[in-house]
Design a protein around this motif. Structure first.
Motif, mmCIF file in Angstrom:
data_model
loop_
_atom_site.group_PDB
_atom_site.id
_atom_site.type_symbol
_atom_site.label_atom_id
_atom_site.label_comp_id
_atom_site.label_asym_id
_atom_site.label_seq_id
_atom_site.Cartn_x
_atom_site.Cartn_y
_atom_site.Cartn_z
ATOM 1 N N ALA A 139 68.874 39.139 31.065
ATOM 2 C CA ALA A 139 70.080 39.973 30.918
ATOM 3 C C ALA A 139 70.489 40.153 29.450
ATOM 4 C CB ALA A 139 71.223 39.366 31.715
ATOM 5 N N ALA A 140 70.493 39.062 28.675
ATOM 6 C CA ALA A 140 70.910 39.142 27.269
ATOM 7 C C ALA A 140 69.954 40.029 26.477
ATOM 8 C CB ALA A 140 70.973 37.751 26.658
ATOM 9 N N PHE A 141 68.643 39.864 26.724
ATOM 10 C CA PHE A 141 67.650 40.672 26.010
ATOM 11 C C PHE A 141 67.762 42.141 26.422
ATOM 12 C CE2 PHE A 141 63.460 42.645 25.700
ATOM 13 C CZ PHE A 141 63.157 42.413 24.369
ATOM 14 N N ARG A 142 67.878 42.380 27.728
ATOM 15 C CA ARG A 142 67.908 43.749 28.254
ATOM 16 C C ARG A 142 69.156 44.515 27.790
ATOM 17 N NH1 ARG A 142 68.577 42.725 33.643
ATOM 18 N NH2 ARG A 142 70.835 42.914 33.278
ATOM 19 N N ASP A 143 70.304 43.826 27.752
ATOM 20 C CA ASP A 143 71.558 44.512 27.476
ATOM 21 C C ASP A 143 71.967 44.504 26.005
ATOM 22 O OD1 ASP A 143 71.688 44.902 30.212
ATOM 23 O OD2 ASP A 143 72.989 43.156 30.546
ATOM 24 N N VAL A 185 69.757 43.365 23.153
ATOM 25 C CA VAL A 185 68.706 43.470 22.134
ATOM 26 C C VAL A 185 67.929 44.769 22.280
ATOM 27 C CG1 VAL A 185 66.590 42.435 21.216
ATOM 28 C CG2 VAL A 185 68.493 40.970 21.926
ATOM 29 N N LEU A 186 67.391 45.006 23.452
ATOM 30 C CA LEU A 186 66.500 46.140 23.678
ATOM 31 C C LEU A 186 67.120 47.495 23.327
ATOM 32 C CD1 LEU A 186 63.594 46.398 24.569
ATOM 33 C CD2 LEU A 186 64.371 46.753 26.915
ATOM 34 N N PRO A 187 68.413 47.749 23.614
ATOM 35 C CA PRO A 187 68.964 49.077 23.318
ATOM 36 C C PRO A 187 69.115 49.397 21.838
ATOM 37 C CG PRO A 187 70.279 47.927 24.984
ATOM 38 C CD PRO A 187 69.378 46.908 24.362
ATOM 39 N N LEU A 188 69.100 48.409 20.966
ATOM 40 C CA LEU A 188 69.367 48.680 19.554
ATOM 41 C C LEU A 188 68.113 49.143 18.823
ATOM 42 C CD1 LEU A 188 71.987 47.106 20.304
ATOM 43 C CD2 LEU A 188 72.060 46.440 17.895
ATOM 44 N N PHE A 189 68.274 50.192 18.046
ATOM 45 C CA PHE A 189 67.176 50.772 17.284
ATOM 46 C C PHE A 189 66.667 49.769 16.244
ATOM 47 C CE2 PHE A 189 65.541 53.459 13.801
ATOM 48 C CZ PHE A 189 64.605 54.204 14.508
ATOM 49 N N GLY A 190 65.388 49.443 16.287
ATOM 50 C CA GLY A 190 64.780 48.530 15.330
ATOM 51 C C GLY A 190 64.583 47.120 15.850
ATOM 52 N N ALA A 191 65.184 46.768 17.005
ATOM 53 C CA ALA A 191 65.092 45.389 17.505
ATOM 54 C C ALA A 191 63.670 45.044 17.938
ATOM 55 C CB ALA A 191 66.064 45.183 18.664
ATOM 56 N N VAL A 192 63.016 45.935 18.667
ATOM 57 C CA VAL A 192 61.631 45.690 19.100
ATOM 58 C C VAL A 192 60.710 45.598 17.889
ATOM 59 C CG1 VAL A 192 59.658 46.723 20.302
ATOM 60 C CG2 VAL A 192 61.919 46.724 21.379
ATOM 61 N N GLU A 193 60.937 46.453 16.888
ATOM 62 C CA GLU A 193 60.110 46.420 15.677
ATOM 63 C C GLU A 193 60.289 45.097 14.940
ATOM 64 O OE1 GLU A 193 60.439 50.531 16.994
ATOM 65 O OE2 GLU A 193 61.932 48.949 16.681
ATOM 66 N N LEU A 194 61.492 44.534 14.985
ATOM 67 C CA LEU A 194 61.729 43.235 14.359
ATOM 68 C C LEU A 194 60.910 42.150 15.046
ATOM 69 C CD1 LEU A 194 63.534 40.380 14.465
ATOM 70 C CD2 LEU A 194 63.210 41.546 12.260
#
Length: 438
Positions: free
Chosen positions: A209-213, A215-224
């Motif tokens: 839940a914490a990751f999905r809500d 982290v994932l929606p923010l631009f650049g988080a996956v790239e980090l």
């Protein structure tokens, strides 16, 4: 353009290596790179957006105009050319008449956004910004949002980790969500740093839940995460296939990379925009016109502005009531809080006006510096007075325009501190020529 960001990355790497080397260690190479200054050098003239392209003919005209101004200053007391002002007034009246005819012909369909922006009665064409780290262009905030995002995406292949840090800080505009995302990302990195052999910290379940809500929606988080050595994989979880981000130390040069990225996230470094002053020089007739502010000046949506209009109608009725000073001040603050930017006009004794755009939270010292950059005398020996005649003193320099109630637009009067000074010219010649294009 790419060279500037490379220097920024090199500076961050150098700082990280110095920190990881431990106490007493000194770098032998001179790798420190000086980042771009956030402010233009004082005294450097920056033309407004409308005059960015200067032809050779314009340059010759400007030089000739400066020569005429200097010769007039030497021969007699400077006075704004009456003929020039009369010609300008004639052009303005013709433009206003044309505008009224166009408004009458289009009144049935109502004014459009394009018509509003083209109106000669706007005090400014809009709010513009600069970003020296990327380019010397002068653009609106929305244009810069797109350009910054494109620029950072171009840098991902070369510097994925630190670029992702900048993407998170620069391209997401809800600061509360950014803070929550960074807290979670740093926790992921710190868990691995503290327990490098513990495999349970090497996996992040995408359905968490914490990751999905957060982290994932923010631009650049996956790239980090990718820059920190994580890769997306499908793994068995509770007898079902689920997607995880899995850390692998072989995907990064060294474990210290995680510490470097954590510190970069916490530093809150972002690509900043600088407000363009949109310098203008106005004749008395231009300054006397009733000018409206562009929509960018408001910190409100269209619906909120409609409600504000209704509030003004209600406020007119309140004028019939007996009201305390505290009630009046409260209403005044509510009125000026709807603005993000302010137009400041400085009236000089020769009748000309110097106009600039400021954030409502900038200090009054920025207005003083703006005036200082554009007047002939190099010493700050002048005084600015409010429309009520109140002199703004040294103690006001650290106060914001909001605190001084200079929002959304005001006219300040210029005078020399030394009354004995009888300077014939006020604005610099290169600034004076701007009045010809108004």
């Amino acid at each position: 353009m790419a060279e500037k960001i490379k220097k920024y990355f090199q500076k961050k790497k150098t700082e990280a290596k110095f920190k990881l080397a431990g106490p007493g260690h000194k770098l032998t190479e001179d790798t420190a790179i000086v980042g771009p200054s956030k402010k233009n050098q004082k005294g450097a003239y920056q033309p407004p957006p409308a005059n960015r392209s200067v032809t050779e003919a314009n340059q010759h005209a400007a030089i000739a105009a400066m020569a005429r101004i200097n010769s007039q200053a030497k021969s007699s007391a400077f006075n704004t050319s009456l003929a020039a002002i009369q010609a300008q007034v004639k052009r303005e009246l013709e433009a206003e008449k044309k505008s009224e005819l166009e408004a009458m012909s289009s009144s049935s369909r109502g004014p459009t956004t394009t018509e509003l922006e083209a109106s000669p009665l706007l005090a400014a064409k809009g709010v513009f910004f600069k970003c020296p780290l990327i380019s010397e262009e002068i653009l609106s905030r929305d244009e810069w949002k797109v350009k910054i995002k494109e620029f950072l995406i171009e840098q991902l292949e070369e510097e994925r980790g630190i670029t992702a840090c900048l993407m998170i800080q620069s391209c997401n505009y809800n600061r509360s969500k950014v803070s929550d995302c960074i807290d979670i990302l740093c926790k992921y990195l710190e868990n691995i740093l503290a327990n490098p052999e513990e495999t349970k910290f090497h996996k992040i379940r995408c359905s968490n839940a914490a990751f999905r809500d957060k982290v994932l929606p923010l631009f650049g988080a996956v790239e980090l995460l990718e820059g920190a050595g994580f890769r997306k994989q499908t793994l068995k979880h509770n007898d079902a296939d689920e997607e995880f981000y899995v850390f692998d130390a072989t995907n990064i040069p060294e474990i210290g990379t995680l510490e470097f990225l954590r510190d970069a996230l916490r530093s809150e470094d972002r690509i900043e925009l600088e407000l363009e002053r949109n310098l203008q020089v106005l004749s008395p007739s231009q300054a006397a016109q009733r000018c409206n502010l562009p929509t960018e000046f408001y910190a409100m949506t269209a619906d909120e502005l409609k409600r504000e209009q209704q509030r003004k109608v209600d406020a007119a009725e309140k004028q019939l009531e007996l009201r305390t000073k505290a009630m009046r001040e409260k209403d005044e603050l509510r009125e000026i809080r709807k603005y993000k930017f302010a137009i400041i006009r400085v009236r000089f004794p020769d009748g000309l006006f110097l106009q600039g755009t400021f954030s409502v939270y900038e200090k009054f010292s920025e207005v003083m510096d703006f005036v200082q950059e554009n007047v002939e005398d190099e010493c700050p020996n002048f005084i600015l007075s409010s429309p009520t005649g109140h002199r703004l003193e040294e103690t006001d320099r650290d106060s914001s325009l909001f605190d001084l109630r200079l929002v959304p637009a005001t006219i300040l009067s210029f005078q020399w501190k030394d009354d004995a000074m009888n300077q014939v010219g006020f604005l610099k010649p290169e600034v004076m020529v701007l009045i010809q294009s108004m």
